[in-house]
Motif scaffolding. Sequence first.
Motif, PDB file in Angstrom:
ATOM      1  N   ALA A   1      17.832 -61.674   4.554  1.00 22.00           N
ATOM      2  CA  ALA A   1      19.025 -61.922   5.374  1.00 22.00           C
ATOM      3  C   ALA A   1      18.768 -62.986   6.428  1.00 22.00           C
ATOM      4  O   ALA A   1      19.678 -63.756   6.785  1.00 22.00           O
ATOM      5  CB  ALA A   1      19.480 -60.625   6.040  1.00 22.00           C
ATOM      6  N   ALA A   2      17.541 -63.054   6.939  1.00 26.51           N
ATOM      7  CA  ALA A   2      17.205 -64.043   7.963  1.00 26.51           C
ATOM      8  C   ALA A   2      17.365 -65.466   7.445  1.00 26.51           C
ATOM      9  O   ALA A   2      17.610 -66.393   8.223  1.00 26.51           O
ATOM     10  CB  ALA A   2      15.783 -63.824   8.457  1.00 26.51           C
ATOM     11  N   GLU A   3      17.264 -65.636   6.125  1.00 31.62           N
ATOM     12  CA  GLU A   3      17.451 -66.960   5.528  1.00 31.62           C
ATOM     13  C   GLU A   3      18.937 -67.287   5.325  1.00 31.62           C
ATOM     14  O   GLU A   3      19.276 -68.408   4.952  1.00 31.62           O
ATOM     15  CB  GLU A   3      16.730 -67.022   4.177  1.00 31.62           C
ATOM     16  N   LEU A   4      19.790 -66.303   5.571  1.00 33.23           N
ATOM     17  CA  LEU A   4      21.227 -66.475   5.356  1.00 33.23           C
ATOM     18  C   LEU A   4      22.001 -66.256   6.646  1.00 33.23           C
ATOM     19  O   LEU A   4      23.168 -65.864   6.609  1.00 33.23           O
ATOM     20  CB  LEU A   4      21.713 -65.480   4.296  1.00 33.23           C
ATOM     21  N   VAL A   5      21.371 -66.517   7.783  1.00 23.88           N
ATOM     22  CA  VAL A   5      21.969 -66.159   9.068  1.00 23.88           C
ATOM     23  C   VAL A   5      23.328 -66.811   9.281  1.00 23.88           C
ATOM     24  O   VAL A   5      24.202 -66.232   9.933  1.00 23.88           O
ATOM     25  CB  VAL A   5      20.999 -66.513  10.227  1.00 23.88           C
TER      26      VAL A   5
ATOM     27  N   THR B   1      26.512 -56.204   2.569  1.00 24.10           N
ATOM     28  CA  THR B   1      27.375 -57.074   3.363  1.00 24.10           C
ATOM     29  C   THR B   1      26.553 -57.892   4.345  1.00 24.10           C
ATOM     30  O   THR B   1      25.606 -57.383   4.950  1.00 24.10           O
ATOM     31  CB  THR B   1      28.419 -56.255   4.149  1.00 24.10           C
ATOM     32  N   LYS B   2      26.940 -59.140   4.506  1.00 23.25           N
ATOM     33  CA  LYS B   2      26.278 -60.032   5.463  1.00 23.25           C
ATOM     34  C   LYS B   2      27.346 -60.709   6.315  1.00 23.25           C
ATOM     35  O   LYS B   2      28.254 -61.356   5.796  1.00 23.25           O
ATOM     36  CB  LYS B   2      25.456 -61.088   4.706  1.00 23.25           C
ATOM     37  N   LYS B   3      27.258 -60.541   7.635  1.00 25.29           N
ATOM     38  CA  LYS B   3      28.171 -61.186   8.563  1.00 25.29           C
ATOM     39  C   LYS B   3      27.537 -62.470   9.099  1.00 25.29           C
ATOM     40  O   LYS B   3      26.330 -62.524   9.334  1.00 25.29           O
ATOM     41  CB  LYS B   3      28.501 -60.254   9.730  1.00 25.29           C
ATOM     42  N   LYS B   4      28.342 -63.475   9.305  1.00 32.79           N
ATOM     43  CA  LYS B   4      27.847 -64.736   9.828  1.00 32.79           C
ATOM     44  C   LYS B   4      27.225 -64.545  11.210  1.00 32.79           C
ATOM     45  O   LYS B   4      27.798 -63.883  12.078  1.00 32.79           O
ATOM     46  CB  LYS B   4      28.980 -65.761   9.918  1.00 32.79           C
ATOM     47  N   GLY B   5      26.047 -65.094  11.406  1.00 31.76           N
ATOM     48  CA  GLY B   5      25.342 -64.974  12.665  1.00 31.76           C
ATOM     49  C   GLY B   5      24.488 -63.731  12.777  1.00 31.76           C
ATOM     50  O   GLY B   5      23.670 -63.619  13.696  1.00 31.76           O
ATOM     51  N   ASP B   6      24.665 -62.783  11.876  1.00 28.61           N
ATOM     52  CA  ASP B   6      23.880 -61.541  11.883  1.00 28.61           C
ATOM     53  C   ASP B   6      22.637 -61.751  11.025  1.00 28.61           C
ATOM     54  O   ASP B   6      22.752 -62.113   9.846  1.00 28.61           O
ATOM     55  CB  ASP B   6      24.718 -60.398  11.324  1.00 28.61           C
ATOM     56  N   PRO B   7      21.442 -61.525  11.548  1.00 27.54           N
ATOM     57  CA  PRO B   7      20.221 -61.745  10.766  1.00 27.54           C
ATOM     58  C   PRO B   7      19.879 -60.588   9.832  1.00 27.54           C
ATOM     59  O   PRO B   7      18.794 -60.578   9.251  1.00 27.54           O
ATOM     60  CB  PRO B   7      19.160 -61.905  11.851  1.00 27.54           C
TER      61      PRO B   7
END
Length: 212
Positions: A87-91, A189-195
């Motif tokens: 996820a850190a690569e998709l922050v 789920t991945k939110k923008k700005g969330d690592p």
Amino acid sequence: MQLRDHPTAQEIEQAIVNEDQKGRIIRNENVGPKGWLGENARELESYVADLRPVDHALLDVLDQFHVVTDNYAHADIESAFNWDEVAAELVDWEGDWFIVAFRSVRKAQADNQLLFEADAKAQEEAIHSGGLLKYWYGDLNHHRECLAMCIWINREYALKATHKPLHLQAARLAGEMYDTYRLERYTLTKKKGDPKFTIETLPFAHPPFSSK
């Protein structure tokens, strides 16, 4: 992160195949995947049309995806893998995906080769039909327990795969190959700005199977 410039259907398929081969671990007495992937790649244009930029971004970093515990057969999905590292690569990205996990206890007398071949063919079928971003298959532990997991771009593609003939053929082996098994479903789920990712368990209508 830079996206690939207009990847072809075959390039996307091969990227998924490459990640599957990295993530797949089979018991020593089973042969590895060869001769059944990437030889006669069919067009996946409809699948490519459905891929969002965030799906490409996730696929680009899945080479970093791996288990973080030897006890993954029992661990929660959230704690079994290095989700935070990925996820850190998709922050700067936002998206959602669908996860299906399969926990099983294989019978001592199970035909490992037959099971592997049926599973391999079903995996190839899923790749060609589209929607599958990652298939991870762990090794058996000393109690013949195992975890397998798929990441799909959405629930619809996962459901479509369950009706494919090679998947149905593999599923019919379950009763004779496993002492017990159960399916688990999750949203990723991945939110923008969330690592970090958010993983939520979804209810499943079918009870766990037991041959005992």
